[in-house]
Design an enzyme around this catalytic site. Sequence first.
Site, PDB file in Angstrom:
ATOM      1  N   ASN A  42       1.084  -1.156   0.156  1.00 50.14           N
ATOM      2  CA  ASN A  42       0.487   0.032  -0.326  1.00 50.14           C
ATOM      3  C   ASN A  42       0.915   1.689   0.160  1.00 50.14           C
ATOM      4  O   ASN A  42       1.155   1.053  -0.938  1.00 50.14           O
ATOM      5  CB  ASN A  42      -1.716   0.181   1.222  1.00 50.14           C
ATOM      6  CG  ASN A  42      -0.282   0.054   2.425  1.00 50.14           C
ATOM      7  OD1 ASN A  42      -0.140  -0.894   2.785  1.00 50.14           O
ATOM      8  ND2 ASN A  42      -0.897   1.171   2.963  1.00 50.14           N
ATOM      9  N   ASP A  43       0.790   2.257   0.861  1.00 51.79           N
ATOM     10  CA  ASP A  43       1.472   3.768   0.633  1.00 51.79           C
ATOM     11  C   ASP A  43       3.094   3.865   0.430  1.00 51.79           C
ATOM     12  O   ASP A  43       3.948   3.122   1.076  1.00 51.79           O
ATOM     13  CB  ASP A  43       1.353   3.893   2.669  1.00 51.79           C
ATOM     14  CG  ASP A  43       0.375   3.888   2.782  1.00 51.79           C
ATOM     15  OD1 ASP A  43      -0.777   3.588   1.890  1.00 51.79           O
ATOM     16  OD2 ASP A  43      -0.305   4.518   3.941  1.00 51.79           O
ATOM     17  N   ARG A 166      -1.350   9.074  12.664  1.00 55.74           N
ATOM     18  CA  ARG A 166      -0.415   8.215  12.726  1.00 55.74           C
ATOM     19  C   ARG A 166       0.335   8.880  11.501  1.00 55.74           C
ATOM     20  O   ARG A 166      -0.635  10.064  10.989  1.00 55.74           O
ATOM     21  CB  ARG A 166      -0.711   6.776  12.213  1.00 55.74           C
ATOM     22  CG  ARG A 166      -2.440   6.918  11.685  1.00 55.74           C
ATOM     23  CD  ARG A 166      -2.280   5.696  10.983  1.00 55.74           C
ATOM     24  NE  ARG A 166      -3.194   5.389  10.552  1.00 55.74           N
ATOM     25  CZ  ARG A 166      -5.017   5.727  11.036  1.00 55.74           C
ATOM     26  NH1 ARG A 166      -4.648   4.953  12.091  1.00 55.74           N
ATOM     27  NH2 ARG A 166      -5.646   5.389   9.872  1.00 55.74           N
ATOM     28  N   ASP A 167       1.366   8.668  10.588  1.00 55.47           N
ATOM     29  CA  ASP A 167       2.237   8.973   9.583  1.00 55.47           C
ATOM     30  C   ASP A 167       2.699   9.827   9.958  1.00 55.47           C
ATOM     31  O   ASP A 167       2.242  11.329  10.617  1.00 55.47           O
ATOM     32  CB  ASP A 167       0.605   8.225   8.348  1.00 55.47           C
ATOM     33  CG  ASP A 167       0.053   8.129   8.157  1.00 55.47           C
ATOM     34  OD1 ASP A 167       0.360   7.040   9.022  1.00 55.47           O
ATOM     35  OD2 ASP A 167      -1.252   7.846   8.549  1.00 55.47           O
TER      36      ASP A 167
HETATM   37  N1  DQQ Z   1      -2.046   2.626   5.622  1.00 54.93           N
HETATM   38  C1  DQQ Z   1      -0.625   2.784   7.178  1.00 54.93           C
HETATM   39  C2  DQQ Z   1      -1.240   3.856   7.927  1.00 54.93           C
HETATM   40  C3  DQQ Z   1      -2.078   5.162   6.644  1.00 54.93           C
HETATM   41  C4  DQQ Z   1      -2.782   3.923   5.970  1.00 54.93           C
HETATM   42  C5  DQQ Z   1      -0.975   1.250   7.473  1.00 54.93           C
HETATM   43  C6  DQQ Z   1      -3.153   4.713   4.508  1.00 54.93           C
HETATM   44  O1  DQQ Z   1       0.134   4.106   8.732  1.00 54.93           O
HETATM   45  O2  DQQ Z   1      -2.861   6.134   7.684  1.00 54.93           O
HETATM   46  O3  DQQ Z   1      -0.852   0.661   6.141  1.00 54.93           O
HETATM   47  O4  DQQ Z   1      -3.640   4.180   3.828  1.00 54.93           O
END
Ligand code: DQQ
Length: 500
Positions: A42-43, A166-167
Amino acid sequence: MITSTKRSAPSGQQSEMNNTVGHLTDLQRPVYHFLPPANWLNDPNGLIYWHGVYHLFYQYNPDAPIHHNMHWGHASSIDLVHWTHLPIALAPTDGGPDAGGCWSGCAVDDDGVPTLIYSGNPASSSPGFQVPCLATGDENLLTWTKYANNPLMASPPANLDLLEFRDHCVWKEDGIWYQLIGAGIRDVGGACLLFRSRDLRHWEYMHPLAVGNKDRVIPLWTGTVWECPDFFPLDDQHVLIISAWYQRTTHYPVYMIGAYAAHHFFPKDEGLVDYGSSFYAPQSMVDDQGRRIMFGWLREGWSLDSQRAAGWSGVMSLPRVLSIALNGDLMMVPAPELERLRRDGQQRANIEVHPTTRKVLEDIRGAQLEIVVEWQIHDATVVGLKVRCSPDRTEETVIAYDVQEQRLFVDRTHASLSQEVTGGVQHGRLVLADGEHLKLHIFLDASVIEVFANDRACLSERVYPTRSDSLGIDLFTQGGAATVTHLNTWEMASIWAPCE
Ligand code: DQQ
């Protein structure tokens, strides 16, 4: 010190060859978009241009094509086009603050020390309450050592009632580090919380840099939580990109453009980074040419069972180069390096298209194509292309512009005969100036479609035609005539090295 890497060579990741061998019969697997050999992506995380090399880290589950047990996958590229898979950078540490997963984050150059700041998920059973963690790398960014005193903060700021936390986006300003952490403030809306530090390890909370309003729907609803903040100077403005989230049902990235002064941000304009349903959680980096380059995660649009059966899930977008137009619009163009993948170019000009004549491009067909088509619109109300068309047109995807509604749209209603896919129409506003031609720059890559319209509107979608002969292209108009002034197409080569 705790070493992060549980396994040095993740399964299925030993060689670039694995990206093609074993997948030759997979109609849906892209060949010139980045993705790991198998399992879940994913990200984009930790994007950094380091000593002449582009590094792409990404959320990765090495064990299954599902979002679980997140690691940081890693790849590098010299040219921004061809990628080399590298060992996993971060893996959860049993008993550590990231035991439930190493979630998204960023990379910075701490005076020569590559440093990752990421969200540790203490337990996979309690998503929503992550803690910031840090890891430092060797000079080649191949091995990473987690900071012994992780987490960097035991909890979010005490005076805030948060839904999520988060992030990370970290930058240096006048010798001080600043960090944004994505959040949602209960009963208020999404937020980016601003912190500062002298050493990247001890952080002081300042204030929210920006706060959304969960009840404001115009011009854009930005959900209840902002994930994956990305904040950077661009031309003479500042841009904040957040990924708007709501209860796992809403996911789209939003940009805000404005002024940044005295650690406050004053957004003037905002818009969707991408009008499609696929592009999410983008992150950007600056390279040695000073270009701001963004990648996003292209989410799947077929069922979880289909993803499990395929053995992979998630694709990285093409790199997009960002700038700000004179009128303040956010401009996004595909990185010009992608032209290296062009093969067998064909050029046409001055094709008249009327509603009654379906223009089938007999000799331009394919699942891996780049198409640049420019339209001069006369009295047509809709102009566009149908791509990935089966010979009997039972499968086709429409990429078009609605002149009256001033809308770019992609219609996937008939994109696939499968019942396991999402369909429907995605659209977004594109206002053409008087006399301005419509310029669609389209990338087809198996299940991926990325559309760049007039360098200022993007629409990415996932399509899953079931037939191997769903390769045709038609030009069409409705309501009147238009002229295709230029049509340039290329076959696109794979980014993975052929077997030797
Ligand atoms: N994906 C991550 C998170 C984020 C989210 C977890 C966004 O940290 O907020 O895989 O796709």
